[in-house]
Enzyme design. Structure first.
Site, PDB file in Angstrom:
ATOM      1  N   ALA A  74      69.972  -5.354  55.035  1.00  0.00           N
ATOM      2  CA  ALA A  74      68.577  -4.592  55.301  1.00  0.00           C
ATOM      3  C   ALA A  74      68.733  -3.245  54.732  1.00  0.00           C
ATOM      4  O   ALA A  74      67.776  -2.744  54.192  1.00  0.00           O
ATOM      5  CB  ALA A  74      68.560  -4.550  56.856  1.00  0.00           C
ATOM      6  N   GLU A  75      69.916  -2.529  54.898  1.00  0.00           N
ATOM      7  CA  GLU A  75      69.937  -0.893  54.513  1.00  0.00           C
ATOM      8  C   GLU A  75      70.209  -1.137  52.977  1.00  0.00           C
ATOM      9  O   GLU A  75      69.328  -0.088  52.457  1.00  0.00           O
ATOM     10  CB  GLU A  75      71.482  -0.533  55.062  1.00  0.00           C
ATOM     11  CG  GLU A  75      71.085   0.960  54.649  1.00  0.00           C
ATOM     12  CD  GLU A  75      71.942   1.929  55.655  1.00  0.00           C
ATOM     13  OE1 GLU A  75      71.911   3.160  55.466  1.00  0.00           O
ATOM     14  OE2 GLU A  75      72.620   1.424  56.830  1.00  0.00           O
ATOM     15  N   THR A  76      70.511  -2.025  52.411  1.00  0.00           N
ATOM     16  CA  THR A  76      70.314  -2.088  51.059  1.00  0.00           C
ATOM     17  C   THR A  76      69.017  -2.192  50.392  1.00  0.00           C
ATOM     18  O   THR A  76      68.563  -1.335  49.488  1.00  0.00           O
ATOM     19  CB  THR A  76      71.441  -3.144  50.334  1.00  0.00           C
ATOM     20  OG1 THR A  76      72.941  -2.979  50.866  1.00  0.00           O
ATOM     21  CG2 THR A  76      71.078  -3.264  48.802  1.00  0.00           C
ATOM     22  N   SER A  79      66.728   0.897  51.383  1.00  0.00           N
ATOM     23  CA  SER A  79      67.269   2.283  50.685  1.00  0.00           C
ATOM     24  C   SER A  79      66.696   2.165  49.189  1.00  0.00           C
ATOM     25  O   SER A  79      66.190   3.111  48.570  1.00  0.00           O
ATOM     26  CB  SER A  79      68.886   2.343  50.596  1.00  0.00           C
ATOM     27  OG  SER A  79      69.368   2.378  51.995  1.00  0.00           O
TER      28      SER A  79
END
Length: 157
Positions: A74-76, A79
């Site tokens: 999710a963060e990848t 971002s």
């Protein structure tokens, strides 16, 4: 696991970064952690980022996809979307990540799709929906990134 494929970026975005001497697909790879986890970004624009990750190798002791692995995916993806929204004069830095885990996954690939909730001048927020191979929702995440101005240094900052 960990082998990267070419990310599909809009040509005008590739050209913008190339003028700064930046290899955009390398800049927006999954990074060292994502590579070790097998994250592959298959589509990327400020409007939509799609990536996959294998369940195998990313499980917790019960054999289910680790919640932290879902958070990495999710963060990848969020971002990457935030950086593309901010453009070459901004650096996206995650400031808040929230993940709700709906069901377990034991095998196969999970797919994450990040779409914008808010795209402002100083912050960007993306919702990331992670599904299994049967298109059942495994996790819903929300990432907010602060967009830091790089000044005159472009993406090299």
């Amino acid at each position: 696991m960990g082998e990267q494929t070419a990310v599909k970026f809009p040509q005008e975005v590739i050209d913008e970064y190339a003028r700064l001497g930046v290899d955009l697909p390398a800049l927006f790879s999954a990074g060292d952690l994502g590579t070790r986890m097998g994250v592959q970004i298959v589509e990327a624009s400020a409007e939509r980022v799609v990536g996959t990750m294998p369940v195998e190798g990313n499980t917790q002791p019960y054999g289910l996809l680790h919640g932290g692995a879902s958070a990495v995916l999710a963060e990848t993806l969020g971002s990457v979307g935030s950086m593309l929204h901010g453009g070459s004069s901004k650096l996206a830095v995650g400031v808040d990540l929230n993940c709700t885990h709906h069901r377990g996954a034991r095998s196969g690939l999970v797919t994450g799709v990040a779409t914008p909730v808010h795209r402002g001048r100083s912050t960007a927020t993306y919702e990331i929906v992670i599904t299994d191979e049967q298109d059942k929702r495994v996790c819903t995440a929300r990432l907010t990134c602060m967009l830091r101005d790089l000044g005159g240094n472009g993406a090299q900052g």
